[in-house]
Design a protein around this motif. Structure first.
Motif, PDB file in Angstrom:
ATOM      1  N   LYS A  92      -0.427  -8.402   6.653  1.00 52.25           N
ATOM      2  CA  LYS A  92       0.489  -7.371   6.127  1.00 52.25           C
ATOM      3  C   LYS A  92       0.096  -5.969   6.555  1.00 52.25           C
ATOM      4  CE  LYS A  92       2.268  -9.988   2.211  1.00 52.25           C
ATOM      5  NZ  LYS A  92       1.235 -11.010   1.950  1.00 52.25           N
ATOM      6  N   LYS A  93      -1.122  -5.814   7.059  1.00 54.23           N
ATOM      7  CA  LYS A  93      -1.552  -4.486   7.508  1.00 54.23           C
ATOM      8  C   LYS A  93      -1.178  -4.237   8.966  1.00 54.23           C
ATOM      9  CE  LYS A  93      -4.956  -3.475   4.144  1.00 54.23           C
ATOM     10  NZ  LYS A  93      -6.329  -3.166   3.807  1.00 54.23           N
ATOM     11  N   LYS A 112      10.007  -3.161   2.205  1.00 53.32           N
ATOM     12  CA  LYS A 112       8.741  -2.696   1.633  1.00 53.32           C
ATOM     13  C   LYS A 112       8.947  -2.150   0.212  1.00 53.32           C
ATOM     14  CE  LYS A 112       5.054   0.052   3.582  1.00 53.32           C
ATOM     15  NZ  LYS A 112       4.750   1.173   4.490  1.00 53.32           N
TER      16      LYS A 112
END
Ligand SMILES: Nc1ncnc2c1ncn2[C@@H]1O[C@H](COP(=O)(O)OP(=O)(O)O)[C@@H](O)[C@H]1O
Ligand SMILES: [Mg+2]
Length: 271
Positions: A80-81, A108
């Motif tokens: 997710k980063k 998001k």
């Protein structure tokens, strides 16, 4: 304390079931690290396992063995980063340019007003605000790539993963895009420098863009066989940097390692 490495692959091996021929080991024992703010390229012959490694970093593929650390933490599921940009077109044809860039921000969970502001800002940065209402099929290939770039960078990922994103573009458009990536990642527009893992089979592109290049051996059991620091000054213009005498020296040293792997891979294709 040093900030943790955005990505660390430890002894990654990936095997695929290739039917009657049994297991095919694409990569074996791959160790690879991306340092904070660093632009790392992986080069190697076609089919050696570059995309496999990127998919592992993105969390889209679980390796057969080995460990993936994302900012010091074991990676579980999708990374997710990380933001990814692939070779294939990834725009939603039924959404216009603005809505394509908005999609990730909405997903998001950003406030609609804020999402709109960020998307507008990024479309401005990639020079496409005037095309916000257009649909992907109404854009050139280079413009679609710029939308993809805005889509990825708008999310301000801490790690950017790119798999031959510009290989389908003509050389001029490609160089413009490469410069845009360098400017967007390392210029003053980002809050902080981005860390990038970039996959390419094009050595010139890798040298022009990177801080460090990792050369993979031909498959099967592909693994890093060379690592080169690219100590060319930044900011760089990818077209002009090729005139730097040191570019030629770097090219010669890296090609000396890469050439044999390309020949091996080529011979295998002919066999
Ligand atoms: N899902 C899969 N199933 C079977 N074989 C695969 C799969 N993904 C990749 N491979 C094989 O692994 C090798 C490496 O593929 P890939 O990572 O796509 O190479 P590259 O990106 O360097 O061209 C190739 O021989 C490819 O055929
Ligand atoms: Mg690939």
């Amino acid at each position: 304390m040093n900030s943790p490495s955005p990505l660390e692959l430890k002894a990654i091996s990936c095997s695929f079931d290739s039917g009657a021929e049994g297991l095919y080991t694409a990569t074996q024992g791959v160790n690879l690290k991306v340092n904070p703010g660093e632009f790392v390229s992986v080069v190697g012959p076609t089919g050696c396992g570059k995309s496999t490694i990127l998919n592992v970093a993105a969390g889209l593929l679980t390796p057969s063995s080995g460990e993936v650390l994302s900012f010091g933490e074991p990676l579980k599921g999708i990374n997710k980063k990380a933001g990814y940009m692939f070779q294939a077109e990834a725009l939603m044809p039924w959404r216009n340019v603005m809505d394509n860039v908005l999609a990730g921000l909405q997903f998001k969970g950003l406030e609609p007003q804020l999402a709109k502001e960020i998307a507008t800002d990024w479309l401005k940065r990639v020079g496409l605000l005037a095309f916000a209402e257009r649909y992907p099929h109404q854009l050139s290939g280079g413009m679609r790539k710029r939308v993809s770039l805005a889509q990825v960078l708008a999310l301000e990922p801490e790690l950017i993963l790119m798999d031959e994103p510009f290989s389908a573009l003509d050389i001029q458009t490609r160089q413009l895009m490469e410069n845009e990536v360098l400017d967007l990642c390392f210029g003053t527009t980002m809050n902080k420098p981005r860390s990038v893992l970039f996959i390419t089979h094009d050595l010139d592109e890798a040298i022009a863009m990177s801080d460090r290049i990792i050369v993979l051996s031909a498959g099967p059991a592909s693994h890093p066989i060379g690592e080169f620091n690219i100590d060319l000054p930044r900011p760089r213009d990818v077209a002009n940097i090729r005139d730097n005498p040191h570019f030629f020296e770097l090219h010669a040293s890296i090609w000396a390692v890469l050439r044999d792997e390309v020949m091996k891979s080529y011979a295998k294709q002919l066999a």
